[in-house]
Design an enzyme around this catalytic site. Structure first.
Site, mmCIF file in Angstrom:
data_model
loop_
_atom_site.group_PDB
_atom_site.id
_atom_site.type_symbol
_atom_site.label_atom_id
_atom_site.label_comp_id
_atom_site.label_asym_id
_atom_site.label_seq_id
_atom_site.Cartn_x
_atom_site.Cartn_y
_atom_site.Cartn_z
ATOM 1 N N THR A 159 69.058 -27.906 -37.458
ATOM 2 C CA THR A 159 69.308 -26.179 -36.685
ATOM 3 C C THR A 159 69.789 -25.248 -36.034
ATOM 4 O O THR A 159 69.196 -24.196 -35.351
ATOM 5 C CB THR A 159 68.989 -27.218 -34.949
ATOM 6 O OG1 THR A 159 68.161 -28.686 -35.037
ATOM 7 C CG2 THR A 159 68.423 -27.005 -33.745
ATOM 8 N N VAL A 184 68.094 -22.000 -35.758
ATOM 9 C CA VAL A 184 68.250 -20.478 -34.796
ATOM 10 C C VAL A 184 68.904 -19.890 -35.352
ATOM 11 O O VAL A 184 68.503 -18.334 -35.292
ATOM 12 C CB VAL A 184 69.305 -21.173 -33.569
ATOM 13 C CG1 VAL A 184 69.454 -20.425 -32.679
ATOM 14 C CG2 VAL A 184 68.758 -22.299 -32.864
ATOM 15 N N LEU A 209 68.280 -17.807 -38.491
ATOM 16 C CA LEU A 209 67.277 -17.778 -39.122
ATOM 17 C C LEU A 209 66.015 -16.993 -37.817
ATOM 18 O O LEU A 209 65.742 -15.837 -38.155
ATOM 19 C CB LEU A 209 67.230 -18.246 -39.737
ATOM 20 C CG LEU A 209 67.262 -18.937 -41.605
ATOM 21 C CD1 LEU A 209 66.379 -19.784 -42.038
ATOM 22 C CD2 LEU A 209 67.593 -17.818 -41.693
ATOM 23 N N GLU A 227 67.131 -15.882 -35.444
ATOM 24 C CA GLU A 227 68.472 -14.741 -34.706
ATOM 25 C C GLU A 227 68.181 -13.162 -35.763
ATOM 26 O O GLU A 227 67.671 -12.315 -35.005
ATOM 27 C CB GLU A 227 69.407 -14.682 -34.159
ATOM 28 C CG GLU A 227 69.975 -15.194 -33.012
ATOM 29 C CD GLU A 227 71.109 -15.410 -32.335
ATOM 30 O OE1 GLU A 227 70.517 -14.535 -31.069
ATOM 31 O OE2 GLU A 227 71.958 -15.895 -32.813
ATOM 32 N N GLY A 263 72.607 -11.139 -28.869
ATOM 33 C CA GLY A 263 71.834 -12.239 -28.666
ATOM 34 C C GLY A 263 72.123 -12.646 -26.943
ATOM 35 O O GLY A 263 73.485 -12.924 -27.238
ATOM 36 N N HIS A 310 62.897 -27.789 -32.456
ATOM 37 C CA HIS A 310 62.409 -27.465 -33.857
ATOM 38 C C HIS A 310 61.770 -29.304 -33.612
ATOM 39 O O HIS A 310 62.308 -29.747 -33.915
ATOM 40 C CB HIS A 310 64.251 -27.975 -34.464
ATOM 41 C CG HIS A 310 64.641 -27.963 -35.394
ATOM 42 N ND1 HIS A 310 65.802 -28.130 -36.109
ATOM 43 C CD2 HIS A 310 63.801 -28.096 -36.677
ATOM 44 C CE1 HIS A 310 65.235 -27.590 -37.853
ATOM 45 N NE2 HIS A 310 63.779 -28.428 -37.227
ATOM 46 N N ARG A 331 67.463 -10.529 -26.376
ATOM 47 C CA ARG A 331 68.227 -9.748 -26.783
ATOM 48 C C ARG A 331 68.294 -8.335 -25.962
ATOM 49 O O ARG A 331 67.058 -8.914 -25.521
ATOM 50 C CB ARG A 331 68.119 -9.401 -28.375
ATOM 51 C CG ARG A 331 67.697 -10.161 -29.035
ATOM 52 C CD ARG A 331 68.002 -10.116 -30.945
ATOM 53 N NE ARG A 331 69.447 -9.135 -31.099
ATOM 54 C CZ ARG A 331 70.435 -10.106 -31.642
ATOM 55 N NH1 ARG A 331 71.155 -11.345 -31.293
ATOM 56 N NH2 ARG A 331 71.371 -9.234 -32.598
#
Length: 134
Positions: A37, A41, A43, A45, A64, A71, A115
């Protein structure tokens, strides 16, 4: 800030082969050989950064501030995962993205990433100071 170039619809897609280093065991988030997981996350971002990078000015970056990812299903080591990010909302400097991830069997994740656009040098100069709020 170069905000006029940041409009909903900006998007990016990343495709990666899931390696051992991406696995739950390697990342400390589990003990099975599947996409961890934390990597999903990361990827998500990475895709959001790629979606807006061309629209930011040379002194701007985005940081971020919120990640909410479901997931949904395991992806085995060796499979390929594709992550899509689309800018869905711009509220001043605050950018909201819808993200989704698929592998060879279908959907494996979905969620929202938020973001905030900042001046890179001012942001770095403020490290260690009060918390940042959008």
């Amino acid at each position: 800030m170069n905000m006029p170039d940041l409009e909903p619809g900006l998007s990016a897609t990343l495709t990666r082969r899931v390696e051992e280093r991406d696995g739950a065991t390697a990342l400390g988030s589990g003990d099975v050989p599947v996409l961890g997981t934390p990597r999903l996350v990361a990827l998500a971002e990475e895709a959001t950064v790629a979606a807006v990078a061309p629209a930011l000015g040379p002194t701007e970056t985005s940081v971020g501030v919120r990640v909410e990812i479901d997931h949904l299903r395991a992806t085995p080591i060796g499979d390929t995962v594709t992550v899509d990010a689309m800018l869905s909302r711009v509220d001043g400097r605050r950018l909201t993205f819808e993200v989704g991830a698929t592998d060879s069997e279908g959907s494996v994740g979905r969620g929202t990433v938020v973001r905030v656009v900042v001046d890179r040098e001012r942001f770095l100069a403020g490290l260690g100071g009060p918390s940042y709020s959008a």
